[in-house]
Design a protein around this motif. Structure first.
Motif, PDB file in Angstrom:
ATOM      1  N   LEU A 400       6.027  12.836  -0.802  1.00  0.00           N
ATOM      2  CA  LEU A 400       4.814  12.728  -1.608  1.00  0.00           C
ATOM      3  C   LEU A 400       4.350  11.270  -1.590  1.00  0.00           C
ATOM      4  N   ASP A 401       3.124  11.028  -1.124  1.00  0.00           N
ATOM      5  CA  ASP A 401       2.513   9.693  -1.145  1.00  0.00           C
ATOM      6  C   ASP A 401       1.275   9.743  -2.020  1.00  0.00           C
ATOM      7  N   VAL A 402       1.174   8.811  -2.957  1.00  0.00           N
ATOM      8  CA  VAL A 402      -0.001   8.695  -3.827  1.00  0.00           C
ATOM      9  C   VAL A 402      -0.521   7.263  -3.733  1.00  0.00           C
ATOM     10  N   ASN A 403      -1.806   7.105  -3.371  1.00  0.00           N
ATOM     11  CA  ASN A 403      -2.399   5.775  -3.205  1.00  0.00           C
ATOM     12  C   ASN A 403      -3.701   5.675  -3.979  1.00  0.00           C
ATOM     13  N   ALA A 404      -3.976   4.480  -4.498  1.00  0.00           N
ATOM     14  CA  ALA A 404      -5.269   4.174  -5.123  1.00  0.00           C
ATOM     15  C   ALA A 404      -5.770   2.873  -4.510  1.00  0.00           C
ATOM     16  N   ASN A 405      -7.029   2.848  -4.096  1.00  0.00           N
ATOM     17  CA  ASN A 405      -7.616   1.687  -3.430  1.00  0.00           C
ATOM     18  C   ASN A 405      -8.898   1.253  -4.124  1.00  0.00           C
ATOM     19  N   TYR A 406      -9.135  -0.058  -4.093  1.00  0.00           N
ATOM     20  CA  TYR A 406     -10.343  -0.610  -4.697  1.00  0.00           C
ATOM     21  C   TYR A 406     -10.861  -1.742  -3.802  1.00  0.00           C
ATOM     22  N   TYR A 407     -12.173  -1.691  -3.489  1.00  0.00           N
ATOM     23  CA  TYR A 407     -12.807  -2.733  -2.670  1.00  0.00           C
ATOM     24  C   TYR A 407     -14.029  -3.273  -3.407  1.00  0.00           C
ATOM     25  N   ASP A 408     -14.263  -4.579  -3.274  1.00  0.00           N
ATOM     26  CA  ASP A 408     -15.402  -5.192  -3.943  1.00  0.00           C
ATOM     27  C   ASP A 408     -15.868  -6.408  -3.139  1.00  0.00           C
ATOM     28  N   ASN A 409     -17.026  -6.939  -3.536  1.00  0.00           N
ATOM     29  CA  ASN A 409     -17.618  -8.104  -2.879  1.00  0.00           C
ATOM     30  C   ASN A 409     -17.793  -7.870  -1.384  1.00  0.00           C
ATOM     31  N   ASN A 410     -18.367  -6.731  -1.048  1.00  0.00           N
ATOM     32  CA  ASN A 410     -18.684  -6.391   0.342  1.00  0.00           C
ATOM     33  C   ASN A 410     -20.181  -6.600   0.517  1.00  0.00           C
TER      34      ASN A 410
END
Length: 424
Positions: A400-410
């Motif tokens: 089981l893999d659980v990921n959360a990603n956040y990107y900003d200032n693009n």
């Protein structure tokens, strides 16, 4: 401007009524959302009755590449503490660029002439020719037309590195020497540039070098300090050197290599249950150049007024800084469960005011150069803030893999036209 989505350039902001009309058209009128192919084919067939060439065609832009590469590496362990590695890389590259007529859309034929030149120079029929060696050539489906050139690139790279390992300190030093040569071979003699388009262009040669070094200090067996630094010069790309390789041999003003230097420093911690890395990096880019080609509706520069033509924008003297902090951690909570976290906080900005030269592709107006006010604006097209976290769990072949990603200032890319005195 004949595409369905085209709308006239309004001097004043659109009023609410006009906005609502355009919105309704996009939502409800298929002819606004899609090209009316049946209408194009009908226009071409009507042209057949008059014996004229097709009004509309579909073309394919082709790049056919061939490459020969040779690599050799030598590795020698000088002692229990020192290892020397070196190598030689050699590459020959040819890129054949041309276009072919893919579909006449019901038409009978096409003439290999430049539509923009015919528009801007109605009386100069020689300037219309895309290939003066075969004037007014009739093109059918599958034939080459428009442009035909070969990009040649030769590259040789000699490099070496020495690595040294001791109880408390590891370090390395490396250097490279690179020779680059490229040129253009035109297979068409363009009517606007008869003496500057056919055959081999001038060959552009660059001799570049680079040095790099790094050191790792072992505080303990689980805690490390690491630092690297480098300085290098790099030959410009073919695509950022030739102004319009489809038509001629002209290159950007003051062709030169780009210089890059910088370094990074890291703290590393390693345990069976915990791995952590914290890094600061800094990189400086000097003397960069780009070439962008596009259709210009209206261009007003230094009393030069050009409307409805193809232009080449050459930007030189582009300086940039990329700096930031990166953090990564992995925690092994149990034999089956791991947590991880990654953070990248960057600050990428322009540090110069590049010179931007606009060249009208068909030469109908002189080149104009102005300063572009890019300094302290952000580098576009990549997020400067990135965060990620999650967990990995496995038990008896269940995963089981659980990921959360956040990107900003693009940031979006800027058009140079809006960063000039004329625009202000």
């Amino acid at each position: 401007r004949y595409l369905p989505s085209y709308k006239p350039n309004y001097v004043d902001p659109l009023d609410d009524y006009t906005k609502s009309v355009i919105t309704q058209q996009w939502q409800n009128d298929v002819n606004v959302r899609q090209i009316n192919w049946d209408n194009l084919i009908q226009q071409n067939k009507l042209g057949n009755l008059e014996g004229i060439q097709a009004n509309y065609i579909v073309e394919n832009n082709v790049t056919k590449t061939s490459q020969l590469a040779f690599n050799t590496t030598i590795n020698k362990e000088m002692s229990s503490h020192a290892t020397v590695t070196g190598g030689l890389n050699f590459k020959l590259y040819n890129g054949h660029h041309y276009k072919i007529l893919d579909d006449l859309l019901g038409g009978n034929y096409w003439i290999n002439i430049d539509q923009f030149n015919r528009q801007d120079f109605p009386g100069d029929t020689a300037s219309w020719q895309l290939d003066l060696n075969n004037p007014n050539k009739v093109i059918h489906q599958g034939d080459k037309f428009g442009y035909d050139y070969i990009a040649h690139l030769n590259n040789i790279n000699l490099w070496g590195q020495g690595a040294f390992t001791y109880n408390k300190v590891d370090f390395f030093i490396a250097a490279s020497l690179t020779g680059t040569e490229f040129w253009r071979t035109g297979n068409y003699r363009n009517g606007r540039y008869p003496d500057n388009s056919y055959g081999d262009s001038k060959k552009y040669s660059f001799l570049n070098y680079g040095i790099k070094g790094g050191v790792t200090y072992k505080i303990t067996g689980r805690h490390y300090l690491q630092a690297t630094g480098f300085y290098q010069t790099k030959a410009p790309y073919f695509s950022n050197t030739f102004v319009s390789p489809k038509t001629r041999d002209d290159v950007v003003p003051d062709v030169k290599s780009e210089t890059t230097f910088g370094g990074d420093a890291s703290y590393i911690m390693r345990y069976p249950w915990l791995n952590v890395r914290l890094t600061y990096y800094y990189t400086r880019f000097l003397h960069g150049a780009t070439v962008t080609s596009y259709y210009e509706d209206i261009l007003i520069r230094n009393s030069v007024n050009v409307q409805g033509t193809y232009v080449n924008s050459m930007m030189t003297g582009i300086d940039r800084i990329h700096q930031g902090v990166e953090f990564g951690a992995e925690i092994k909570a149990t034999k089956s469960l791991k947590f991880f976290a990654v953070a990248a906080l960057g600050n990428y900005i322009y540090t110069s005011r590049p010179e931007n030269t606009i060249a009208i592709d068909n030469g109908s107006s002189p080149d104009v150069t102005t300063t572009t006010y890019y300094k302290n604006f952000y580098i576009p097209s990549t997020p400067q803030t990135a965060l990620s976290g999650g967990l990995k769990f496995n038990y008896k072949f269940w995963f089981l893999d659980v990921n959360a990603n956040y990107y900003d200032n693009n940031w979006l890319s800027m058009t140079p036209e809006r960063r000039t005195i004329e625009a202000i």
